[in-house]
Scaffold this motif. Structure first.
Motif, short mmCIF file in Angstrom:
data_model
loop_
_atom_site.label_atom_id
_atom_site.label_comp_id
_atom_site.label_asym_id
_atom_site.label_seq_id
_atom_site.Cartn_x
_atom_site.Cartn_y
_atom_site.Cartn_z
N ALA A 108 -113.03 -83.95 40.97
CA ALA A 108 -112.94 -82.70 41.74
C ALA A 108 -112.76 -81.52 40.79
O ALA A 108 -113.37 -80.46 40.98
CB ALA A 108 -111.80 -82.77 42.74
N THR A 127 -110.97 -86.64 48.88
CA THR A 127 -110.36 -86.51 47.55
C THR A 127 -109.11 -87.35 47.39
O THR A 127 -108.64 -87.57 46.27
CB THR A 127 -110.00 -85.03 47.28
OG1 THR A 127 -109.30 -84.50 48.41
CG2 THR A 127 -111.25 -84.21 47.03
N GLY A 144 -113.10 -79.37 47.83
CA GLY A 144 -113.64 -80.69 47.52
C GLY A 144 -113.82 -81.58 48.74
O GLY A 144 -114.09 -82.77 48.59
N ASN A 145 -113.68 -80.99 49.92
CA ASN A 145 -113.85 -81.76 51.16
C ASN A 145 -114.63 -80.92 52.17
O ASN A 145 -114.47 -79.71 52.25
CB ASN A 145 -112.48 -82.12 51.76
CG ASN A 145 -111.75 -83.16 50.93
OD1 ASN A 145 -112.06 -84.34 50.97
ND2 ASN A 145 -110.76 -82.70 50.16
N ALA A 184 -108.98 -78.37 45.66
CA ALA A 184 -109.67 -79.66 45.84
C ALA A 184 -109.54 -80.15 47.27
O ALA A 184 -110.52 -80.57 47.90
CB ALA A 184 -109.12 -80.69 44.86
N SER A 185 -108.34 -80.10 47.81
CA SER A 185 -108.13 -80.57 49.18
C SER A 185 -108.75 -79.64 50.20
O SER A 185 -109.14 -80.06 51.29
CB SER A 185 -106.63 -80.70 49.47
OG SER A 185 -106.00 -79.42 49.50
N GLU A 228 -111.23 -90.53 43.51
CA GLU A 228 -111.10 -90.44 42.06
C GLU A 228 -110.86 -91.80 41.42
O GLU A 228 -110.46 -92.76 42.11
CB GLU A 228 -109.94 -89.51 41.70
CG GLU A 228 -110.07 -88.09 42.24
CD GLU A 228 -111.07 -87.24 41.46
OE1 GLU A 228 -111.73 -87.76 40.55
OE2 GLU A 228 -111.17 -86.04 41.77
N THR A 268 -106.99 -85.25 41.46
CA THR A 268 -108.13 -84.35 41.59
C THR A 268 -108.37 -83.47 40.37
O THR A 268 -109.24 -82.60 40.39
CB THR A 268 -107.96 -83.45 42.84
OG1 THR A 268 -106.67 -82.83 42.79
CG2 THR A 268 -108.07 -84.28 44.10
#
Length: 305
Positions: free
Chosen positions: A198, A9, A167-168, A141-142, A188, A194
């Motif tokens: 994301a 991300t 998101g990972n 997201a992370s 992105e 994100t």
């Protein structure tokens, strides 16, 4: 935890350095092409989403709540999804809850340091008096945001069901939860922003979680929102249309049924399809936990014999 620069991300797209040199229409096409990859990424985690939905439904069937916890965009998206459940599905206040790091002020303004406050996540969950029947979905997201991570860890200690939406792959959030949903949308358009792909992926998954849970809980009848709350003219028109689609009754009969049942769509459908009166319709639905299809089956089975 994996270092932030090494996360997908946080990566940089090939060719991204020159996007400001593109024409506006070219830039819009590039962004649109990136956005089209999101549904495919979500599609790759459908089995994980389905497994989480089934587990959430089991807990909510025991009287539990669905709680989203996140920071920044992720937290705001959780609050958005939670706030849509009462008008769409007629849920009681507090059945679906969105927690955002920094509290209500963070909904309209950036409170960036709030995402690092692990103690606040614990306090926010404790204020809800979390129980083992509840579900907490950490959204990040992370996949390493301290607020979301602390919420999931604390919820799990209390025996609540925990779900990670990240998101990972291989995220710390996923490691902490019983169910991991990791949607990898990659770099992105603007490196590290994100709120873009994301965030779109998070919105799609949150849509799936709440909608599929409510379908499984009987808050719909087919594809009709029979638990809708008609609180304005648009929704009153929609309520009449839903009853009409479910029953094929004449407009005057639909209006009369809705008036008799105090605007309750499920009750009106049951009244029109079975001929029971309003109190009997309400009693039938109460007996079946609000599941319209089950209430209809009871009346049909009694008629058959």
């Amino acid at each position: 935890m994996r270092s932030l620069p090494g996360l997908a991300t946080e990566g940089r797209r090939s060719g991204g350095a020159g996007i400001d040199l593109l024409s506006t229409v070219e830039l819009a096409r590039v962004m649109n092409a990136e956005d089209r990859t999101v549904p495919e990424a979500v599609g790759a985690v459908v089995p994980e989403v389905a497994a989480a939905v089934e587990a959430i439904v089991e807990r909510m069937g025991r009287g539990g709540r669905l709680v989203y916890a996140g920071a920044g965009t992720a937290g705001r998206l959780g609050v958005l999804d939670a706030s849509e459940c009462p008008p769409t599905f007629g849920t009681e206040p507090g059945l679906v809850v969105g927690l955002v790091a920094g509290g209500p002020a963070a909904l309209t303004a950036a409170v960036e340091d709030a995402e690092d406050d692990r103690a606040a996540a614990v306090a926010d969950l404790d204020a809800l008096r979390l129980t083992a029947a509840d579900t907490v979905v950490g959204v990040s997201a992370s996949g390493r945001t301290p607020y979301a991570l602390a919420a999931v860890e604390h919820a799990r200690r209390l025996g609540a069901l925990t779900v990670a939406l990240a998101g990972n792959r291989g995220s710390a959030l996923g490691d902490a939860a019983e169910h991991r949903i990791e949607v990898v949308t990659g770099p992105e358009l603007l490196a590290g922003s994100t709120r873009l792909k994301a965030g779109t992926a998070q919105k799609l998954v949150l849509n799936m979680l709440s909608t599929l849970v409510m379908v499984r809980l009987g808050r719909t009848y087919g594809d009709l929102m029979v638990d809708l709350r008609a609180t304005n003219e648009k929704l009153r028109v929609r309520a009449r249309r839903i009853v009409t689609l479910a029953t094929e009754a004449e407009p005057a009969d639909v209006d009369a049924a809705l008036t008799t049942t105090g605007g309750r769509v499920k009750d009106a459908v049951l009244l029109l399809l079975t001929g029971v009166d309003a109190p009997a319709a309400a009693a039938l639905l109460a007996r079946h936990g609000g599941r319209l299809r089950d209430a209809l089956h009871e009346v049909l089975n009694e008629a058959l014999g």
